[in-house]
Write a protein that holds these residues in place. Structure first.
Motif, PDB file in Angstrom:
ATOM      1  N   PHE A 258       0.870  -1.163   0.000  1.00 16.17           N
ATOM      2  CA  PHE A 258       0.000   0.000   0.000  1.00 16.17           C
ATOM      3  C   PHE A 258       0.917   1.225   0.000  1.00 16.17           C
ATOM      4  N   SER A 260       1.215   5.194  -0.063  1.00 15.05           N
ATOM      5  CA  SER A 260       0.504   6.463   0.141  1.00 15.05           C
ATOM      6  C   SER A 260       1.421   7.598  -0.272  1.00 15.05           C
ATOM      7  N   ILE A 268      -3.721   6.669  -1.975  1.00 12.23           N
ATOM      8  CA  ILE A 268      -3.237   5.322  -1.632  1.00 12.23           C
ATOM      9  C   ILE A 268      -3.439   4.412  -2.834  1.00 12.23           C
TER      10      ILE A 268
END
Length: 270
Positions: A258, A260, A268
């Protein structure tokens, strides 16, 4: 049952039992205790336990610790059951640093001690030693829990102390720490770099190392758990306009991130 070979009972039947029932089965006789304690049994039992119906989430708040089953068809949690800490702690004192096959590596925040803890069986092991091994400092250290080819559960502890980096491995089988070499860029030792916890996937521990600046350096450090060699790989191609943070997760033995990115508004991507 009396005519079944012991090997069949242990490896074809008992490997399909829940962990608590396996623990109780160790009390049947010395032979069962020895067989249920082997690495072969542990490996087979873990592989047969990795099904969606066995997945649990452990939640720690200021006063209690609870476990909830995951309801996969609607992405919800089932009813919670309370777990009692088997070790002395203070409120808001226990931090989960790494987990693998239901085993947790946690830190007692008031003493900085590392522990291995099995919430299912309530067994735990303190990893601290008189020569200062097994003590964790938040925002400076990184922890990864893994198993090697011999199915020995180990803890990798990366310590940053006053510009000096030390890497240590704890073995559950031999119950001791040892130092291993780690050659990396000097700038990664700076507190301006944030090290994630290790994510174990495919025989390798992965750490994200992200510089706490806009458009800073972001890399992934890989540790081969069998050769005990480190290497550096680049981040996936993500926009660099602003801060970048990566969170790794193992999904069905495939590594995911993930990522960001941004500054005032974060995006994200998976």
């Amino acid at each position: 049952m009396a005519d079944l070979p012991t090997h069949t009972i242990v490896f074809e039947i008992l490997t399909r039992l829940p962990a608590k029932d396996v623990g109780r089965s160790k009390s049947v006789c010395k032979q069962w205790y020895a067989l249920l304690s082997t690495q072969d049994f542990v490996k087979i039992h873990c592989s047969r336990s990795v099904v969606s119906s066995n997945q649990r989430v452990l939640l720690i708040d200021d006063l209690t610790c609870s476990v909830r089953p995951i309801i996969s068809n609607n992405n919800d949690y089932g009813p919670s059951s309370t777990v009692t800490f088997p070790f002395h702690h203070q409120n808001n004192d226990v931090s989960i640093l790494s987990h693998l096959n239901g085993l947790l590596c946690v830190c007692l925040n008031h003493t900085y001690e590392l522990l291995l803890w099995n919430p299912t069986t309530t067994a735990f092991k303190r990893l601290s030693t008189p020569d200062s091994h097994g003590f964790y400092i938040n925002n400076l250290d990184a922890i990864g829990l893994y198993v090697d080819a011999d199915y020995d559960y180990k803890v990798l502890h990366i310590k940053r102390r006053s510009g000096v980096l030390g890497v240590y491995v704890y073995s559950r089988e031999v119950d001791s720490w040892r130092n291993i070499p780690f050659i990396t860029r000097q700038e990664y030792l700076s507190p301006h770099f944030n090290w994630s916890a290790g994510t174990f996937c495919g025989g390798t521990l992965y750490f994200t190392v992200c510089e706490c600046w806009i458009e800073g350096t972001n890399v992934v450090i890989c540790f081969d758990v069998n050769s005990e060699q480190f290497k550096e790989i680049s981040f996936p191609p993500v926009p660099s306009n602003g801060m970048v943070q990566g969170v790794l997760v193992n999904v069905k033995n495939v590594l995911h991130m993930f990522a960001s990115t941004g500054m005032f508004e974060m995006t994200i991507d998976l």
